[in-house]
Design a protein around this motif. Structure first.
Motif, PDB file in Angstrom:
ATOM      1  N   ARG A 163     -86.909 -44.178  49.560  1.00  0.00           N
ATOM      2  CA  ARG A 163     -87.251 -45.045  50.699  1.00  0.00           C
ATOM      3  C   ARG A 163     -88.085 -44.302  51.735  1.00  0.00           C
ATOM      4  NH1 ARG A 163     -81.409 -48.058  51.248  1.00  0.00           N
ATOM      5  NH2 ARG A 163     -81.752 -49.554  49.576  1.00  0.00           N
ATOM      6  N   GLU A 164     -87.770 -43.023  51.965  1.00  0.00           N
ATOM      7  CA  GLU A 164     -88.548 -42.219  52.907  1.00  0.00           C
ATOM      8  C   GLU A 164     -89.983 -42.055  52.423  1.00  0.00           C
ATOM      9  OE1 GLU A 164     -86.428 -38.532  53.301  1.00  0.00           O
ATOM     10  OE2 GLU A 164     -84.819 -39.441  54.493  1.00  0.00           O
ATOM     11  N   THR A 198     -82.317 -42.718  49.182  1.00  0.00           N
ATOM     12  CA  THR A 198     -82.790 -42.425  50.536  1.00  0.00           C
ATOM     13  C   THR A 198     -84.152 -41.730  50.504  1.00  0.00           C
ATOM     14  OG1 THR A 198     -80.533 -42.274  51.360  1.00  0.00           O
ATOM     15  CG2 THR A 198     -82.243 -41.187  52.676  1.00  0.00           C
ATOM     16  N   SER A 214     -91.786 -45.378  53.057  1.00  0.00           N
ATOM     17  CA  SER A 214     -91.728 -45.976  54.395  1.00  0.00           C
ATOM     18  C   SER A 214     -93.113 -45.897  55.037  1.00  0.00           C
ATOM     19  CB  SER A 214     -90.683 -45.280  55.265  1.00  0.00           C
ATOM     20  OG  SER A 214     -91.109 -43.991  55.609  1.00  0.00           O
ATOM     21  N   GLY A 215     -93.482 -46.958  55.696  1.00  0.00           N
ATOM     22  CA  GLY A 215     -94.777 -47.000  56.346  1.00  0.00           C
ATOM     23  C   GLY A 215     -95.921 -47.368  55.434  1.00  0.00           C
TER      24      GLY A 215
END
Length: 136
Positions: free
Chosen positions: A67-68, A64, A71-72
């Motif tokens: 992925r954070e 998690t 992200s973007g």
């Protein structure tokens, strides 16, 4: 410039924004950039004292967080694998035919000359070019 770049990421060092930025600068248009975190499983007798659910939750939390962190970021793919960090980075780069690795590194200390840091092991054994970013 590189078409396929691997960016190994230790999720707790805070250097990943820099190494991902370097990877983008070194890439050609349409390049594949993979942010890789190697989750090291508890070793030896320690694993006998840990609940399997706790270990599984640690892995999920790491996935998690990875992925954070990406992200973007356009064109960056997140991958997480289990293993020994340096060896797994080298094997992953070899098996997936990366042409560049961008890795962060701390300033070497005395223990690095006897044991070797992850970055120095990757530099010595990688099947491709390696760019090392020294943390401040």
């Amino acid at each position: 410039m590189y078409k396929k770049i691997l960016v190994p990421m230790a999720l707790d060092h805070g250097i990943s924004p820099h190494t991902l930025e370097i990877a983008k600068a070194l890439s050609v248009e349409g390049a594949e950039i993979v942010a890789l975190h190697v989750y090291e499983m508890p070793q030896g007798s320690v694993s006998a004292y840990l609940d399997k659910d706790v270990v599984a939750e640690g892995f999920r939390a790491a996935r998690t967080l990875l992925r954070e962190k990406v992200s973007g970021l356009e064109g960056v793919q997140a991958e997480i694998v289990k293993g020994h960090t340096a060896r797994t980075v080298i094997d992953f780069a070899t098996q997936n035919k990366f042409d560049c690795i961008v890795i962060g590194s701390h300033e070497p200390g005395v223990s690095d000359y006897f044991l070797g840091s992850t970055a120095s092991r990757v530099v010595r054994h990688a099947p491709c070019a390696v760019h090392v970013h020294r943390g401040l």
